[in-house]
Write a protein that holds these residues in place. Structure first.
Motif, short mmCIF file in Angstrom:
data_model
loop_
_atom_site.label_atom_id
_atom_site.label_comp_id
_atom_site.label_asym_id
_atom_site.label_seq_id
_atom_site.Cartn_x
_atom_site.Cartn_y
_atom_site.Cartn_z
N LEU A 125 -6.51 2.07 -6.36
CA LEU A 125 -6.79 0.63 -6.42
C LEU A 125 -6.47 -0.01 -7.77
O LEU A 125 -5.90 -1.10 -7.81
CB LEU A 125 -8.23 0.35 -5.99
N THR B 70 -12.66 -2.05 -11.82
CA THR B 70 -13.99 -1.56 -11.47
C THR B 70 -15.05 -2.59 -11.83
O THR B 70 -14.86 -3.41 -12.72
CB THR B 70 -14.31 -0.22 -12.17
N ILE C 143 -14.37 -3.91 -2.81
CA ILE C 143 -14.17 -2.65 -2.12
C ILE C 143 -15.07 -1.61 -2.75
O ILE C 143 -15.22 -1.58 -3.98
CB ILE C 143 -12.69 -2.20 -2.22
N TRP D 109 -10.75 -7.47 -6.98
CA TRP D 109 -9.39 -7.93 -7.24
C TRP D 109 -9.38 -8.70 -8.55
O TRP D 109 -10.20 -9.59 -8.76
CB TRP D 109 -8.93 -8.82 -6.09
N PHE E 66 -14.92 -2.01 -6.62
CA PHE E 66 -13.69 -2.60 -7.16
C PHE E 66 -13.60 -4.06 -6.77
O PHE E 66 -14.05 -4.46 -5.70
CB PHE E 66 -12.46 -1.87 -6.60
N TYR F 139 -8.98 6.62 -3.27
CA TYR F 139 -8.61 5.24 -3.57
C TYR F 139 -9.16 4.77 -4.91
O TYR F 139 -8.72 3.76 -5.45
CB TYR F 139 -9.08 4.30 -2.45
N ASP F 140 -10.11 5.51 -5.49
CA ASP F 140 -10.63 5.12 -6.80
C ASP F 140 -9.56 5.21 -7.89
O ASP F 140 -9.65 4.52 -8.89
CB ASP F 140 -11.88 5.92 -7.18
N ARG G 9 -0.09 5.03 -1.03
CA ARG G 9 -1.55 5.09 -0.93
C ARG G 9 -1.99 6.52 -0.62
O ARG G 9 -1.24 7.29 -0.02
CB ARG G 9 -2.05 4.12 0.13
N PHE H 126 -6.74 -3.96 -8.83
CA PHE H 126 -8.21 -4.00 -8.75
C PHE H 126 -8.82 -3.44 -10.03
O PHE H 126 -8.25 -2.56 -10.66
CB PHE H 126 -8.71 -3.17 -7.55
N THR I 45 0.84 -1.20 0.00
CA THR I 45 0.00 0.00 0.00
C THR I 45 0.88 1.26 0.00
O THR I 45 0.42 2.33 0.35
CB THR I 45 -0.97 0.02 1.21
#
Length: 88
Positions: free
Chosen positions: A17, A24, A37, A86, A84, A13-14, A6, A22, A3
Motif C-alpha cells: 500500500l 500509515t 484500509i 490515502w 492506512f 499489503y502492509d 499486488r 497510502f 494494483t
C-alpha cells in the motif's frame, strides 16, 4: 490506481500500500475515515491474514464487518495490524 504487482496474501499489503500512495495511521486514538484500509497479520487457521476498507459507515472486505477485525478469531487474538490512509 493500479494494483499491478499486488501481493497474493492480505497480510502482505502492509508493504504494498505505501508503494501506491497510502500512508500509515497511528493506532492510538484512531478514528476511521472513509477509504481507510486495515491490514491484519496472519493467525492460526488464517495464514493470509485479512484486509478491509472503511466505507464511511462499515468495515468491508468480501462481507460487511461489525468492526475492523472481521471475525471472532482476529478479535480474540488481536494480531498485529496497520491502518492506512490515502495520501491526499
Amino acid at each position: 490506481m493500479s494494483t499491478e504487482k499486488r501481493p497474493n496474501s492480505a497480510k502482505d499489503y502492509d508493504k504494498f500500500l505505501p508503494t501506491i500512495g497510502f500512508s500509515t495511521v497511528a493506532t492510538e486514538e484512531y478514528t476511521p475515515q472513509k477509504r481507510d484500509i486495515v491490514v491484519i497479520q496472519n493467525i492460526d487457521n488464517h495464514p493470509h491474514g485479512h484486509i478491509a476498507m472503511y466505507d464511511g459507515e462499515h468495515w468491508i472486505s468480501d462481507f460487511e464487518h461489525r468492526d475492523f477485525w472481521g471475525g471472532q478469531s482476529y478479535r480474540t487474538i488481536k494480531p498485529k495490524h496497520t491502518f492506512f490512509r490515502w495520501k491526499q
